[in-house]
Write a protein that holds these residues in place. Structure first.
Motif, short mmCIF file in Angstrom:
data_model
loop_
_atom_site.label_atom_id
_atom_site.label_comp_id
_atom_site.label_asym_id
_atom_site.label_seq_id
_atom_site.Cartn_x
_atom_site.Cartn_y
_atom_site.Cartn_z
N ALA A 11 2.22 -2.56 0.99
CA ALA A 11 1.29 -3.35 1.79
C ALA A 11 1.98 -4.54 2.43
N GLY A 12 3.06 -5.03 1.81
CA GLY A 12 3.78 -6.17 2.33
C GLY A 12 4.80 -6.66 1.34
N VAL A 13 5.38 -7.81 1.63
CA VAL A 13 6.33 -8.43 0.72
C VAL A 13 6.00 -9.91 0.62
N PHE A 14 6.41 -10.49 -0.49
CA PHE A 14 6.29 -11.93 -0.66
C PHE A 14 7.67 -12.46 -0.98
N THR A 15 8.16 -13.40 -0.16
CA THR A 15 9.52 -13.88 -0.28
C THR A 15 9.56 -15.39 -0.54
N ASP A 16 10.76 -15.91 -0.70
CA ASP A 16 10.94 -17.35 -0.86
C ASP A 16 10.36 -18.11 0.32
#
Length: 325
Positions: A247-252
């Motif tokens: 669904a997506g990514v979560f990054t710094d």
């Protein structure tokens, strides 16, 4: 004795460069039907392409053989002097021969001509004299002659060897394109060092996979997602929907933005903060291509997908550790 000054050195160098550039430019008008014939003979060769030449022409012949071999045309160099003393056995009827001689009269090569005719080996020559014995005996003659050598005495092979080298490169590249030779094919001839790594190493060889891939669901609170990020050590996590798809990514970067917005890490879900439609790659992609995507998009990781399923994550540091630069 003429006075040598820095300006005199430069003048000499510039004259040499100009003369050799003119010799190369003159080759354009000579890429004709004989060049087509040479390519056809080489493409039809069932054995090896034998490249031969004496003296400075021999050094150029070695380079041409190496270039052919590394670009999809099996080739090797045979010294014409040694050929008369046993190495002729390296040449078979299935081979073809490229012979280099600026004059076309090199005795060591002329001695081989009856033997090559007896074998029925196709002969391609590079000379500056089509009427020479070598030029006349050839199935295809490529004119690499020059008006004058860059050597002020017009003695040391300079412009003529440069012209022959460029003609050899022209042959190699024409054959490469005719064969549909690819970067991956090239890699098999260059497995060592940085070049081999760039051409052979795939994303699947260096990616994180299995339990080492950070994953959270859409409804995961930010606080819990941060624990997953910390645990997997990639500075990011994939976000998986109810169907198990990405669904997506979560990054710094997303975290920094969340901090700026002063979100509640316990009440805010990752779905509200994640990056939608992130950049992805496949396991079969070249690692060097993944590096290029990271550099162009100024990111440090890519999700690896196969059939829309997350199979891994490739991180910039993994590529650097693998020698991809």
């Amino acid at each position: 004795m003429p006075e040598n000054t820095p300006s005199a050195y430069r003048s000499s160098a510039l004259r040499t460069v100009k003369m050799e550039a003119e010799a190369v430019a003159a080759l354009e008008a000579r890429i004709d039907g004989a060049f087509d014939r040479a390519c056809e003979l080489l493409l039809a060769t069932r054995g090896r392409v034998i490249v031969t030449g004496m003296g400075k022409s021999g050094h150029i012949a070695r380079k041409i053989a190496a270039t052919l071999a590394s670009t999809g045309t099996p080739a090797h160099f045979v010294h014409p002097g040694e050929a008369s003393h046993g190495d002729m056995g390296m040449i078979t009827a299935d081979d073809s021969v490229i012979a280099l001689s600026n004059s076309g009269n090199s005795p060591e090569i002329i001695t081989l001509l009856p033997l090559l005719k007896r074998l029925g080996t196709p002969l391609i020559s590079m000379t500056g004299n089509a009427g020479s014995p070598l030029g006349q005996a050839s199935d295809a003659h490529l004119d690499t002659g020059v008006e004058t050598e860059a050597c002020p005495l017009d003695l040391a092979p300079t412009s003529s060897t440069t012209a022959a080298l460029v003609m050899g490169d022209a042959l190699a590249i024409a054959l490469l394109e005719a064969r549909g030779f690819t970067a991956e094919d090239f890699a098999f001839s260059h497995p060592g060092g940085t070049l081999g790594k760039k051409l052979l190493l795939k994303v699947g060889d260096v990616m994180r996979s299995g339990d080492r891939v950070p994953r959270v669901a859409l409804e995961t609170p930010l606080a819990q997602a941060l624990l997953e990020i910390s645990d997997k050590g990639l500075g990011m996590t994939t976000v998986i929907d109810d169907d198990g798809k990405l669904a997506g990514v979560f990054t710094d970067g997303d975290l920094r933005r969340a901090i700026d917005q002063r979100v509640d890490i316990n009440d805010t879900t990752i779905a509200q903060l994640m990056t939608h439609a992130p950049k992805t790659v496949t396991a079969g992609m070249l690692a060097a291509e993944a590096m290029r995507i990271m550099e162009e998009n100024q990111i440090t990781s890519l999700v690896v997908l196969e059939d829309d399923e997350v199979v891994g994550v490739i991180h910039l540091m993994s590529l650097l550790h693998a020698g991809i630069t």
